[in-house]
Design a protein around this motif. Structure first.
Motif, PDB file in Angstrom:
ATOM      1  N   ASP A   6       0.839  -1.192   0.000  1.00 52.99           N
ATOM      2  CA  ASP A   6       0.000   0.000   0.000  1.00 52.99           C
ATOM      3  C   ASP A   6       0.877   1.244   0.000  1.00 52.99           C
ATOM      4  OD1 ASP A   6      -2.375  -1.471   0.216  1.00 52.99           O
ATOM      5  OD2 ASP A   6      -2.341  -1.412   2.404  1.00 52.99           O
ATOM      6  N   VAL A   7       0.341   2.316  -0.554  1.00 51.73           N
ATOM      7  CA  VAL A   7       0.916   3.649  -0.398  1.00 51.73           C
ATOM      8  C   VAL A   7      -0.043   4.327   0.571  1.00 51.73           C
ATOM      9  CG1 VAL A   7       1.515   5.810  -1.560  1.00 51.73           C
ATOM     10  CG2 VAL A   7       1.833   3.625  -2.756  1.00 51.73           C
ATOM     11  N   ILE A   8       0.323   4.342   1.848  1.00 48.72           N
ATOM     12  CA  ILE A   8      -0.634   4.760   2.868  1.00 48.72           C
ATOM     13  C   ILE A   8       0.101   5.352   4.063  1.00 48.72           C
ATOM     14  CG2 ILE A   8      -0.727   2.519   4.040  1.00 48.72           C
ATOM     15  CD1 ILE A   8      -3.810   2.917   4.236  1.00 48.72           C
ATOM     16  N   ALA A   9      -0.548   6.289   4.720  1.00 44.40           N
ATOM     17  CA  ALA A   9      -0.030   6.926   5.929  1.00 44.40           C
ATOM     18  C   ALA A   9      -1.204   7.585   6.640  1.00 44.40           C
ATOM     19  CB  ALA A   9       1.024   7.983   5.564  1.00 44.40           C
ATOM     20  N   PRO A  10      -1.056   7.873   7.910  1.00 42.71           N
ATOM     21  CA  PRO A  10      -2.105   8.627   8.597  1.00 42.71           C
ATOM     22  C   PRO A  10      -2.223  10.032   8.000  1.00 42.71           C
ATOM     23  CG  PRO A  10      -0.579   7.625  10.166  1.00 42.71           C
ATOM     24  CD  PRO A  10       0.028   7.466   8.807  1.00 42.71           C
ATOM     25  N   GLY A  11      -3.413  10.610   8.100  1.00 40.30           N
ATOM     26  CA  GLY A  11      -3.608  11.997   7.687  1.00 40.30           C
ATOM     27  C   GLY A  11      -3.841  12.204   6.204  1.00 40.30           C
ATOM     28  N   LEU A  12      -4.210  11.156   5.471  1.00 43.91           N
ATOM     29  CA  LEU A  12      -4.455  11.311   4.038  1.00 43.91           C
ATOM     30  C   LEU A  12      -5.751  12.069   3.792  1.00 43.91           C
ATOM     31  CD1 LEU A  12      -3.571   7.769   2.627  1.00 43.91           C
ATOM     32  CD2 LEU A  12      -2.144   9.833   2.623  1.00 43.91           C
ATOM     33  N   ARG A  13      -5.736  12.833   2.717  1.00 40.75           N
ATOM     34  CA  ARG A  13      -6.962  13.485   2.250  1.00 40.75           C
ATOM     35  C   ARG A  13      -7.818  12.452   1.541  1.00 40.75           C
ATOM     36  NH1 ARG A  13      -7.887  17.694  -2.472  1.00 40.75           N
ATOM     37  NH2 ARG A  13      -6.006  16.736  -3.236  1.00 40.75           N
ATOM     38  N   VAL A  14      -7.212  11.669   0.599  1.00 42.27           N
ATOM     39  CA  VAL A  14      -7.939  10.638  -0.138  1.00 42.27           C
ATOM     40  C   VAL A  14      -7.090   9.375  -0.205  1.00 42.27           C
ATOM     41  CG1 VAL A  14      -9.037   9.982  -2.320  1.00 42.27           C
ATOM     42  CG2 VAL A  14      -9.102  12.376  -1.581  1.00 42.27           C
ATOM     43  N   LEU A  15      -7.694   8.254   0.140  1.00 36.12           N
ATOM     44  CA  LEU A  15      -7.102   6.938  -0.080  1.00 36.12           C
ATOM     45  C   LEU A  15      -7.846   6.327  -1.258  1.00 36.12           C
ATOM     46  CD1 LEU A  15      -5.221   4.597   0.702  1.00 36.12           C
ATOM     47  CD2 LEU A  15      -7.028   3.813   2.275  1.00 36.12           C
ATOM     48  N   PHE A  16      -7.154   6.214  -2.393  1.00 35.45           N
ATOM     49  CA  PHE A  16      -7.730   5.589  -3.572  1.00 35.45           C
ATOM     50  C   PHE A  16      -7.616   4.082  -3.402  1.00 35.45           C
ATOM     51  CE2 PHE A  16      -6.565   9.790  -5.028  1.00 35.45           C
ATOM     52  CZ  PHE A  16      -7.690  10.165  -5.738  1.00 35.45           C
ATOM     53  N   CYS A  17      -8.652   3.369  -3.798  1.00 36.94           N
ATOM     54  CA  CYS A  17      -8.682   1.930  -3.616  1.00 36.94           C
ATOM     55  C   CYS A  17      -9.019   1.253  -4.930  1.00 36.94           C
ATOM     56  CB  CYS A  17      -9.712   1.571  -2.551  1.00 36.94           C
ATOM     57  SG  CYS A  17      -9.790  -0.193  -2.238  1.00 36.94           S
ATOM     58  N   GLY A  18      -8.023   0.569  -5.495  1.00 34.80           N
ATOM     59  CA  GLY A  18      -8.252  -0.218  -6.686  1.00 34.80           C
ATOM     60  C   GLY A  18      -8.975  -1.508  -6.335  1.00 34.80           C
ATOM     61  N   PRO A 103      -8.312   8.113   6.654  1.00 35.77           N
ATOM     62  CA  PRO A 103      -8.254   9.161   5.629  1.00 35.77           C
ATOM     63  C   PRO A 103      -9.567   9.944   5.639  1.00 35.77           C
ATOM     64  CG  PRO A 103      -8.744   7.045   4.626  1.00 35.77           C
ATOM     65  CD  PRO A 103      -8.444   6.777   6.076  1.00 35.77           C
ATOM     66  N   GLU A 104      -9.540  11.161   5.107  1.00 34.64           N
ATOM     67  CA  GLU A 104     -10.772  11.942   5.027  1.00 34.64           C
ATOM     68  C   GLU A 104     -11.761  11.267   4.083  1.00 34.64           C
ATOM     69  OE1 GLU A 104      -9.847  16.047   4.088  1.00 34.64           O
ATOM     70  OE2 GLU A 104      -8.214  16.042   5.551  1.00 34.64           O
ATOM     71  N   TRP A 105     -11.227  10.736   2.968  1.00 35.93           N
ATOM     72  CA  TRP A 105     -12.056  10.091   1.952  1.00 35.93           C
ATOM     73  C   TRP A 105     -11.456   8.746   1.560  1.00 35.93           C
ATOM     74  CZ3 TRP A 105     -16.601  12.039   0.066  1.00 35.93           C
ATOM     75  CH2 TRP A 105     -16.868  13.391   0.329  1.00 35.93           C
ATOM     76  N   LEU A 106     -12.325   7.774   1.305  1.00 39.05           N
ATOM     77  CA  LEU A 106     -11.965   6.524   0.636  1.00 39.05           C
ATOM     78  C   LEU A 106     -12.618   6.595  -0.730  1.00 39.05           C
ATOM     79  CD1 LEU A 106     -10.866   3.589   0.524  1.00 39.05           C
ATOM     80  CD2 LEU A 106     -13.131   2.874   1.384  1.00 39.05           C
ATOM     81  N   ALA A 107     -11.797   6.489  -1.787  1.00 39.45           N
ATOM     82  CA  ALA A 107     -12.319   6.534  -3.155  1.00 39.45           C
ATOM     83  C   ALA A 107     -12.091   5.180  -3.806  1.00 39.45           C
ATOM     84  CB  ALA A 107     -11.616   7.632  -3.950  1.00 39.45           C
ATOM     85  N   ARG A 130     -22.572   5.533   3.204  1.00 35.93           N
ATOM     86  CA  ARG A 130     -21.689   4.798   4.118  1.00 35.93           C
ATOM     87  C   ARG A 130     -20.521   5.683   4.557  1.00 35.93           C
ATOM     88  NH1 ARG A 130     -19.888  -0.434   5.209  1.00 35.93           N
ATOM     89  NH2 ARG A 130     -21.446  -1.320   3.822  1.00 35.93           N
ATOM     90  N   ARG A 131     -20.208   5.565   5.835  1.00 35.41           N
ATOM     91  CA  ARG A 131     -18.972   6.114   6.386  1.00 35.41           C
ATOM     92  C   ARG A 131     -18.271   4.967   7.085  1.00 35.41           C
ATOM     93  NH1 ARG A 131     -18.172  11.943   8.085  1.00 35.41           N
ATOM     94  NH2 ARG A 131     -19.565  13.097   6.733  1.00 35.41           N
ATOM     95  N   ILE A 132     -16.960   5.016   7.061  1.00 30.82           N
ATOM     96  CA  ILE A 132     -16.159   4.034   7.796  1.00 30.82           C
ATOM     97  C   ILE A 132     -15.441   4.831   8.869  1.00 30.82           C
ATOM     98  CG2 ILE A 132     -14.334   2.312   7.678  1.00 30.82           C
ATOM     99  CD1 ILE A 132     -15.052   1.968   4.682  1.00 30.82           C
ATOM    100  N   GLY A 133     -15.941   4.755  10.096  1.00 34.14           N
ATOM    101  CA  GLY A 133     -15.460   5.659  11.132  1.00 34.14           C
ATOM    102  C   GLY A 133     -15.825   7.071  10.694  1.00 34.14           C
ATOM    103  N   SER A 134     -14.832   7.956  10.640  1.00 36.07           N
ATOM    104  CA  SER A 134     -15.072   9.332  10.197  1.00 36.07           C
ATOM    105  C   SER A 134     -14.828   9.512   8.696  1.00 36.07           C
ATOM    106  CB  SER A 134     -14.161  10.285  10.980  1.00 36.07           C
ATOM    107  OG  SER A 134     -12.804   9.981  10.707  1.00 36.07           O
ATOM    108  N   THR A 135     -14.419   8.455   8.011  1.00 34.72           N
ATOM    109  CA  THR A 135     -14.060   8.537   6.594  1.00 34.72           C
ATOM    110  C   THR A 135     -15.287   8.494   5.698  1.00 34.72           C
ATOM    111  OG1 THR A 135     -11.927   7.485   7.031  1.00 34.72           O
ATOM    112  CG2 THR A 135     -12.719   7.424   4.757  1.00 34.72           C
ATOM    113  N   ARG A 136     -15.390   9.486   4.815  1.00 32.64           N
ATOM    114  CA  ARG A 136     -16.460   9.500   3.828  1.00 32.64           C
ATOM    115  C   ARG A 136     -16.050   8.623   2.643  1.00 32.64           C
ATOM    116  NH1 ARG A 136     -16.598  15.877   3.904  1.00 32.64           N
ATOM    117  NH2 ARG A 136     -14.449  15.365   4.321  1.00 32.64           N
ATOM    118  N   VAL A 137     -17.033   8.091   1.941  1.00 32.83           N
ATOM    119  CA  VAL A 137     -16.781   7.125   0.859  1.00 32.83           C
ATOM    120  C   VAL A 137     -17.324   7.677  -0.458  1.00 32.83           C
ATOM    121  CG1 VAL A 137     -17.186   4.766   0.049  1.00 32.83           C
ATOM    122  CG2 VAL A 137     -16.893   5.207   2.507  1.00 32.83           C
TER     123      VAL A 137
END
Length: 166
Positions: A6-18, A103-107, A130-137
């Motif tokens: 993964d390319v991931i870290a805390p504090g992301l604006r958007v986590l893109f998910c293939g 992340p703020e958003w999961l895309a 749907r929200r996952i915790g505080s993350t918008r989808v």
């Protein structure tokens, strides 16, 4: 083959998910690595990145508070080769990652995979309830060259909708 990191870290604006790694991505260790995939051009043309990145520059996404993961870990030539059980299990792993990194958003790039992974048969493109915790989808079109319904300008426009709200 090793799992695609993964390319991931805390504090992301958007986590893109293939959906899952393609065979070339699995071989190279880079997300969206097949030359016909339009993820990188759409990401740039939508305004998420100031220039078009190459797959091997994927870690630079973190400097713009962007990341990448996948629903399913198993590489395949086509996402349609995955079983519903693999997508459901992937949705559970993805939920755990999102709760951990917040992340703020999961895309999710691929509405069909999203529907299977989260058992939401009527999900449509765009903002989800749907929200996952505080993350918008948000659901984006699949950028694979196999997705002929979306030209690059249409993909970039769909990505730009998320870029404007994120």
């Amino acid at each position: 083959m090793q799992p695609l990191p993964d390319v991931i870290a805390p504090g992301l604006r958007v986590l893109f998910c293939g959906i899952n790694p393609g065979l070339m991505s699995a071989q190279t260790g880079h997300h969206f690595a097949r030359p016909g995939n339009r993820f990188w051009p759409a990401l740039h043309q939508s305004g998420f990145t100031p220039r078009q990145l190459k797959p091997e520059e994927q870690d630079e996404l973190l400097s713009w508070r962007l990341g990448i993961t996948n629903v399913a870990e198993r590489p395949s030539a086509k996402a349609g080769e995955l079983s519903r059980a693999e997508l459901v299990a992937g949705g559970e792993r993805l939920t755990e990652k999102v709760l951990e990194y917040a992340p703020e958003w999961l895309a999710v790039v691929g509405v069909t995979a999203y529907r299977d992974a989260f058992a939401e048969r009527d999900a449509k493109m765009g903002l989800q309830e749907r929200r996952i915790g505080s993350t918008r989808v948000w659901i984006l079109p699949n950028p694979s060259g196999l997705n002929a319904h979306y030209t690059l300008p249409k993909l970039a426009a769909a990505f730009a909708e998320l870029e404007h709200v994120s």
